[in-house]
Design an enzyme around this catalytic site. Sequence first.
Site, PDB file in Angstrom:
ATOM      1  N   LYS A  10       0.811  -1.212   0.000  1.00 24.30           N
ATOM      2  CA  LYS A  10       0.000   0.000   0.000  1.00 24.30           C
ATOM      3  C   LYS A  10       0.857   1.281   0.000  1.00 24.30           C
ATOM      4  CE  LYS A  10      -4.176  -1.848   2.302  1.00 24.30           C
ATOM      5  NZ  LYS A  10      -4.981  -1.749   3.547  1.00 24.30           N
ATOM      6  N   TYR A  50     -12.453  -1.880  -2.960  1.00 17.21           N
ATOM      7  CA  TYR A  50     -13.042  -1.847  -1.625  1.00 17.21           C
ATOM      8  C   TYR A  50     -14.571  -1.739  -1.660  1.00 17.21           C
ATOM      9  CZ  TYR A  50      -8.391  -1.653   0.446  1.00 17.21           C
ATOM     10  OH  TYR A  50      -7.109  -1.952   0.849  1.00 17.21           O
ATOM     11  N   PHE A  58     -15.523   4.406   7.161  1.00 20.35           N
ATOM     12  CA  PHE A  58     -14.137   4.593   6.748  1.00 20.35           C
ATOM     13  C   PHE A  58     -13.925   4.469   5.228  1.00 20.35           C
ATOM     14  CE2 PHE A  58     -14.632   0.082   7.851  1.00 20.35           C
ATOM     15  CZ  PHE A  58     -14.055  -0.565   6.759  1.00 20.35           C
ATOM     16  N   ARG A  86      -2.774 -14.100   4.755  1.00 19.80           N
ATOM     17  CA  ARG A  86      -3.473 -13.344   5.802  1.00 19.80           C
ATOM     18  C   ARG A  86      -2.748 -13.481   7.141  1.00 19.80           C
ATOM     19  NH1 ARG A  86      -7.560  -9.653   4.620  1.00 19.80           N
ATOM     20  NH2 ARG A  86      -8.299 -10.048   6.740  1.00 19.80           N
ATOM     21  N   THR A  92      -5.941  -6.560  11.195  1.00 14.78           N
ATOM     22  CA  THR A  92      -6.141  -5.375  10.349  1.00 14.78           C
ATOM     23  C   THR A  92      -5.459  -4.122  10.890  1.00 14.78           C
ATOM     24  OG1 THR A  92      -8.236  -6.263   9.557  1.00 14.78           O
ATOM     25  CG2 THR A  92      -7.909  -3.886   9.313  1.00 14.78           C
ATOM     26  N   ARG A 103       2.064  -6.307   9.562  1.00 14.74           N
ATOM     27  CA  ARG A 103       1.392  -5.152  10.182  1.00 14.74           C
ATOM     28  C   ARG A 103       1.841  -4.965  11.626  1.00 14.74           C
ATOM     29  NH1 ARG A 103      -4.591  -6.622   7.738  1.00 14.74           N
ATOM     30  NH2 ARG A 103      -4.469  -5.385   5.813  1.00 14.74           N
ATOM     31  N   ASN A 113      -2.070   0.496   7.051  1.00 14.66           N
ATOM     32  CA  ASN A 113      -1.603  -0.784   7.577  1.00 14.66           C
ATOM     33  C   ASN A 113      -0.786  -1.562   6.559  1.00 14.66           C
ATOM     34  OD1 ASN A 113      -3.660  -1.416   5.913  1.00 14.66           O
ATOM     35  ND2 ASN A 113      -4.876  -2.564   7.397  1.00 14.66           N
ATOM     36  N   HIS A 116      -2.347  -5.109   1.673  1.00 15.30           N
ATOM     37  CA  HIS A 116      -3.668  -5.713   1.470  1.00 15.30           C
ATOM     38  C   HIS A 116      -3.492  -7.169   1.080  1.00 15.30           C
ATOM     39  CE1 HIS A 116      -7.759  -6.372  -0.102  1.00 15.30           C
ATOM     40  NE2 HIS A 116      -7.144  -7.034  -1.070  1.00 15.30           N
ATOM     41  N   GLU A 127     -10.508  -9.524  -7.140  1.00 14.04           N
ATOM     42  CA  GLU A 127      -9.465  -8.503  -6.979  1.00 14.04           C
ATOM     43  C   GLU A 127      -8.348  -8.661  -8.013  1.00 14.04           C
ATOM     44  OE1 GLU A 127      -8.275  -8.990  -2.902  1.00 14.04           O
ATOM     45  OE2 GLU A 127     -10.172  -8.187  -2.126  1.00 14.04           O
TER      46      GLU A 127
HETATM   47  N1  UDP Z   1      -9.848   0.232   7.531  1.00 10.64           N
HETATM   48  C1  UDP Z   1      -9.929   1.455   8.198  1.00 10.64           C
HETATM   49  N2  UDP Z   1     -10.741   1.564   9.301  1.00 10.64           N
HETATM   50  C2  UDP Z   1     -11.491   0.525   9.746  1.00 10.64           C
HETATM   51  C3  UDP Z   1     -11.418  -0.708   9.077  1.00 10.64           C
HETATM   52  C4  UDP Z   1     -10.587  -0.830   7.973  1.00 10.64           C
HETATM   53  O1  UDP Z   1      -9.268   2.405   7.800  1.00 10.64           O
HETATM   54  O2  UDP Z   1     -12.211   0.679  10.758  1.00 10.64           O
HETATM   55  C5  UDP Z   1      -9.011   0.118   6.325  1.00 10.64           C
HETATM   56  C6  UDP Z   1      -7.682  -0.632   6.509  1.00 10.64           C
HETATM   57  O3  UDP Z   1      -6.724  -0.016   5.644  1.00 10.64           O
HETATM   58  C7  UDP Z   1      -8.032  -2.024   6.027  1.00 10.64           C
HETATM   59  C8  UDP Z   1      -8.994  -1.725   4.893  1.00 10.64           C
HETATM   60  O4  UDP Z   1      -9.747  -0.605   5.357  1.00 10.64           O
HETATM   61  O5  UDP Z   1      -6.898  -2.753   5.588  1.00 10.64           O
HETATM   62  C9  UDP Z   1      -9.944  -2.852   4.540  1.00 10.64           C
HETATM   63  O6  UDP Z   1     -10.595  -3.289   5.715  1.00 10.64           O
HETATM   64  P1  UDP Z   1     -10.792  -4.834   6.017  1.00 10.64           P
HETATM   65  O7  UDP Z   1     -11.741  -4.944   7.162  1.00 10.64           O
HETATM   66  O8  UDP Z   1     -11.130  -5.550   4.750  1.00 10.64           O
HETATM   67  O9  UDP Z   1      -9.343  -5.271   6.562  1.00 10.64           O
HETATM   68  P2  UDP Z   1      -8.220  -6.196   5.906  1.00 10.64           P
HETATM   69  O10 UDP Z   1      -8.908  -7.249   5.095  1.00 10.64           O
HETATM   70  O11 UDP Z   1      -7.339  -5.293   5.081  1.00 10.64           O
HETATM   71  O12 UDP Z   1      -7.489  -6.760   7.097  1.00 10.64           O
HETATM   72 MG    MG Z   2     -10.349  -7.059   3.606  1.00 13.85          MG
END
Ligand code: UDP
Ligand code: MG
Length: 153
Positions: A10, A50, A58, A86, A92, A103, A113, A116, A127
Amino acid sequence: MTERTLIIIKPDAVQRHLIGRIVTRFENKGLKLIAGKFLQAGTEQAGELYAVHKGKDFYERLVRYISSAPILVTVWQADGAIAMARKLLGDTFGYDAKPGTIRGDFGCSQTCNLVHGSDSPESAEFEIGLFFKPEEMVDYEFADAEWLYNSKE
Ligand code: UDP
Ligand code: MG
């Protein structure tokens, strides 16, 4: 089962000179890099990536962040690649993610973070399709595959 997963380095990771160190985590684990592109996503493409979060508080900030600067978009292949990746990512939010994860080791932000990773076979397929044509993925055998994947009798 052989899987492919979309991993994005990212904008914050690129700006913080962490590309090499993050890619190394996936290489070390034994996932196979089969595609890569360095680009800056437009807001439309970022919105599609997204789309699952559309409507959440968010979402707008997330789309602005991911399209704000260049990213490295990659595809990695292995048996169980999606879950493995993952685990390498960690939770996250940086401040929750365990030390030893990407992370957990490199950040403590909610939004920024670093990386992705697709969360299911369905989202991986969707994706990957946003960034790559099928012919842009290059499958091959690792020279040490038998040792790496424990298939050596
Ligand atoms: N994110 C954020 N605030 C939140 C939740 C998610 O800014 O409360 C952002 C963060 O960059 C995250 C992305 O949105 O990686 C996608 O969220 P997801 O829940 O899919 O998390 P991931 O799959 O990336 O762990
Ligand atoms: Mg996600």
